[in-house]
Design a protein around this motif. Sequence first.
Motif, short mmCIF file in Angstrom:
data_model
loop_
_atom_site.label_atom_id
_atom_site.label_comp_id
_atom_site.label_asym_id
_atom_site.label_seq_id
_atom_site.Cartn_x
_atom_site.Cartn_y
_atom_site.Cartn_z
N SER A 545 41.65 25.88 47.27
CA SER A 545 42.25 27.21 47.39
C SER A 545 42.64 27.70 46.01
O SER A 545 42.79 26.92 45.06
N ALA A 546 42.78 29.01 45.90
CA ALA A 546 43.19 29.64 44.65
C ALA A 546 43.74 31.02 44.97
O ALA A 546 43.49 31.58 46.04
N VAL A 547 44.48 31.59 44.01
CA VAL A 547 45.07 32.92 44.16
C VAL A 547 44.63 33.78 43.00
O VAL A 547 44.67 33.35 41.83
N GLY A 548 44.18 35.00 43.31
CA GLY A 548 43.80 35.97 42.29
C GLY A 548 44.69 37.19 42.36
O GLY A 548 45.27 37.51 43.39
N ILE A 549 44.78 37.90 41.23
CA ILE A 549 45.64 39.08 41.10
C ILE A 549 44.77 40.30 40.85
O ILE A 549 43.90 40.30 39.99
N ASN A 550 45.03 41.34 41.64
CA ASN A 550 44.41 42.65 41.41
C ASN A 550 45.41 43.50 40.63
O ASN A 550 46.34 44.07 41.21
N GLN A 553 45.87 47.43 41.63
CA GLN A 553 46.60 47.75 42.86
C GLN A 553 47.88 46.94 43.01
O GLN A 553 48.57 47.07 44.03
N LYS A 554 48.20 46.09 42.03
CA LYS A 554 49.38 45.23 42.10
C LYS A 554 49.39 44.43 43.42
O LYS A 554 50.41 44.32 44.09
N ASP A 555 48.24 43.87 43.73
CA ASP A 555 48.07 43.09 44.95
C ASP A 555 47.54 41.72 44.57
O ASP A 555 47.14 41.47 43.43
N ALA A 556 47.53 40.82 45.52
CA ALA A 556 47.01 39.47 45.33
C ALA A 556 46.10 39.11 46.50
O ALA A 556 46.22 39.69 47.59
N PHE A 557 45.20 38.17 46.26
CA PHE A 557 44.34 37.71 47.34
C PHE A 557 44.23 36.19 47.28
O PHE A 557 44.33 35.57 46.21
N TYR A 558 44.03 35.59 48.44
CA TYR A 558 44.01 34.14 48.59
C TYR A 558 42.59 33.70 48.92
O TYR A 558 41.97 34.21 49.87
N ILE A 559 42.05 32.76 48.14
CA ILE A 559 40.70 32.23 48.33
C ILE A 559 40.81 30.85 48.96
O ILE A 559 41.55 29.99 48.47
N THR A 560 40.06 30.64 50.04
CA THR A 560 40.06 29.36 50.75
C THR A 560 38.62 28.85 50.86
O THR A 560 37.72 29.62 51.19
N VAL A 561 38.43 27.57 50.60
CA VAL A 561 37.15 26.90 50.79
C VAL A 561 37.33 25.89 51.91
O VAL A 561 38.20 25.02 51.84
N THR A 562 36.54 26.01 52.95
CA THR A 562 36.61 25.11 54.10
C THR A 562 35.25 24.47 54.33
O THR A 562 34.21 24.98 53.88
N SER A 577 36.27 32.08 51.87
CA SER A 577 36.86 33.28 52.46
C SER A 577 37.95 33.84 51.57
O SER A 577 38.59 33.12 50.80
N LYS A 578 38.12 35.16 51.69
CA LYS A 578 39.15 35.86 50.93
C LYS A 578 40.11 36.53 51.89
O LYS A 578 39.70 37.04 52.95
N LEU A 579 41.39 36.53 51.53
CA LEU A 579 42.43 37.15 52.35
C LEU A 579 43.36 37.93 51.44
O LEU A 579 44.02 37.36 50.57
N GLY A 580 43.41 39.25 51.62
CA GLY A 580 44.36 40.07 50.87
C GLY A 580 45.77 39.82 51.35
O GLY A 580 46.06 39.94 52.54
N LEU A 581 46.68 39.50 50.43
CA LEU A 581 48.03 39.09 50.84
C LEU A 581 48.81 40.25 51.46
O LEU A 581 49.41 40.10 52.53
N LYS A 582 48.83 41.41 50.82
CA LYS A 582 49.60 42.52 51.38
C LYS A 582 49.01 42.97 52.71
O LYS A 582 49.76 43.30 53.64
N TRP A 583 47.71 42.97 52.80
CA TRP A 583 47.08 43.33 54.07
C TRP A 583 47.43 42.33 55.16
O TRP A 583 47.75 42.71 56.29
N ALA A 584 47.40 41.03 54.83
CA ALA A 584 47.74 40.01 55.82
C ALA A 584 49.20 40.09 56.22
O ALA A 584 49.55 39.92 57.40
#
Length: 623
Positions: A545-550, A553-562, A577-584
Amino acid sequence: MATVLSRALKLPGKKSPDLGEYDPLTQADSDESEDDLVLNIQKNGGVKNGKSPPEEVQDPDSDVEVGMTKQHTSESTPEGYPAEATGSLEQKAAPSLMPYLRTAIFLLTVVISMILVLVCAFLIPCPPRDLHNTWNRNLGQGAGGVLSPLELCDVNGDGLPDILIVFTALMNASVMGVSRPSVTVMALSGMNGSTLWSIHLPEETLSVQCKGLSLGAPAEPVCLVTGTSKLLSLLSASTGKAIWTLNSIHLSNGILAAPAATLPDVDGDGVGDVVVLALKETQPDVFFILVSGKTGTALGGPVKYSTNGEGKVIGPQVHITSQGAIYILFGFGNVQAVALRDIFTQARNRDSFPAMLQQEEPEWEKRRSVNLSELIDIYSGGVDFLQTMKASDTNCSNLLITTKDSLILLRGQDLEPHWILEMQNISSQPVPGYFGTDQTLDFMLQAQTGDGKKKVVVIDGKSGLPVWNQEFPWQKQDLDALSVMTLDKKSVFLFWADEAQSMLQSLQPSPRTEHPGLHHLYLLHPVFPTVLLDLTNATDKVIASAVGINDLQKDAFYITVTTTATSEKQPGFFSVSKLGLKWAMMTQGRMVWLNDNTTPKISRGEVRRFLARLKFVDFPHKL
C-alpha cells in the motif's frame, strides 16, 4: 484729445471696460456699424489673423485693435459670407466626432480582449483534474508478491503522482506455451490506472527510488533501481529507459545487500552521488562502493570493513549531524556508523578530500576510540528498523530504533537515549505523524498479542508514552500503517484490521451490508480519538500500500495491491486499486465507536462537516 476720440469710437451697445455701462438704445445700430467696420478692414487689407499688414503702422493709442476682430469673428456670421461660415462649421463638426471616436476605440478594445480570452481558453490547457476517485487495474498472474515497496512519482508530468510497481509476471514462452517468470517494472497512471510504460529487468529488485533524487541530468525525473545481485541502474522516470548502469565488474566478488543511498556531490561534478553496500560471497565482510550519480562509474575501488553483527540488514542510510559531518549508518541486526570522509579517502587512495567532508561530530568521534576501529558502534542487539526523524528543537535528526521488544529514540547530537518504550512483539515499522498539538512527531506501532489479535498504539514522540491504543482481530500478515498530513498540522493514520466488534454508524443514511471475514481499512484522526472511520474492505490478501497527494485539489488517495488467495503452487492474480480519501470519507465511510458502553457524544453531522473541511498536503517526516 486723441485718447478721447479713440474712446468715443467704441461700438454702441457693447460694454466698455472704461465706462462699465450697457446702452440698450444703441443696440439696433451697433450690428450694422460692426459689419461695415469689418468689411472695411478686410477690403483695405486690415487686420488678418490678429496681425496688421506690414505696410501699415497701427496707432498705439487706437482702441480698434486685433482683439475686436477676434471677438466678432468668433460670433455667428450672417449669411452671405461663405469663408467665415465654413470655418465656423468646421469648428463645430470637429468636437462632435470625438464621442463617436472614443466609443469606437472602447468597443474595439473589448472585442480584442474577448478574442484573446477565447484564444487562451482553447490554446492553453487547464490543469488536469483527478476525476477518478476510484479505479481497479488487474495486472494478470504473477509469481510471488511485490518485489519492492511501491514508489509514487509524477511520471507523465500531469501534477498527480503515478505508481511504480515491481513484480514477477508470468510470460508465455514460445516453446510449448510454458510460462516463464519475468521481473517487470510498470508505471501506472495515478489518474486512471493506465499503463504509462513497462520494462523488464534481468533480476529481482530491492528497491525503486524516485523521490528527492538529484542524479543524472538536471531537471529530469529519474528513478534508481537496486537489484538483489548486481544491478544498479538509473532510469528515466518518463520513459523507463536506462540512463546509466553500474558495471557489474565492480561487484564480481559480491552481491548488493541493501538499497542504494544517495549522497551529496562528492566528486565535484554538480550532481549528487550514490553509495552501495555489498556482501562478499565467500567471506562475512562488507564493502562500500561510491558511484557517480552523473555517469554511473565507480569513484575509486571498494572499501572493505569487517562486521560482527547478525540479523536483518540495516541501511545504508546517510545521516548529517548538526555540525555538518556526514556518516553512513548500516548494520546486521545492529547499528554502526562510518564517516563518509573515511570511505572517500580509502576509495580514492588519497589523503585529501572535499571541503564538505572536513567536518567532524565530536560526540560521535568519542565512540570511535572504544573499539579502536573506523566503525562507530551506535546500538547493538536485535535491531529490525532504523529511521532518522526530524527533531523539532534542533537542526539535527534523531535516530528511531525498533526491536522486537522495544522502541528507542536516540538524540542525533550525542547518541544518548531520549526515551525507551518496552513493548512485546512489535511487528511493523513505526509510522511517524502528528497526533498531538506540540508539533513533535508521534509514532503509530502495531504489535501481535498472541490470541489472534493485534494492538495498534500511538506513542507520544516527546515522552515515549502511549497516548492511544486499541486491539483488533487480525489473522493475516502485518502491513505497515500509513499517515497523511493535513493543512492544520495534524495527521490522519490509516491501518488494516479485521472487523472491529463495536457499534457502527454510517455517515450515509443507508447502512452498508456487513460481510464477516473482510479486511477493513480504518482511518484515525486525533480530533476524534474515540471514533474510527471504516473506509473500505477487501477479501483478497493485501500485500502492499501507499498514499499519494494531489496538491492541486488538496486531496489524497490510497493505493492498494492485492493478490487472490490461491494455493502455494498456483500463482495468484495481482490487482492494483486506487481510493480517493475525501471521496471515501464522504460517500462510503462508516463511523466505528470504540467504546460500546458509552453514549456517542459526537453526531454524524458534526463528523461529516469536519471531514468535509480536511485538506491534505505532502510533508516530509524524515530528513
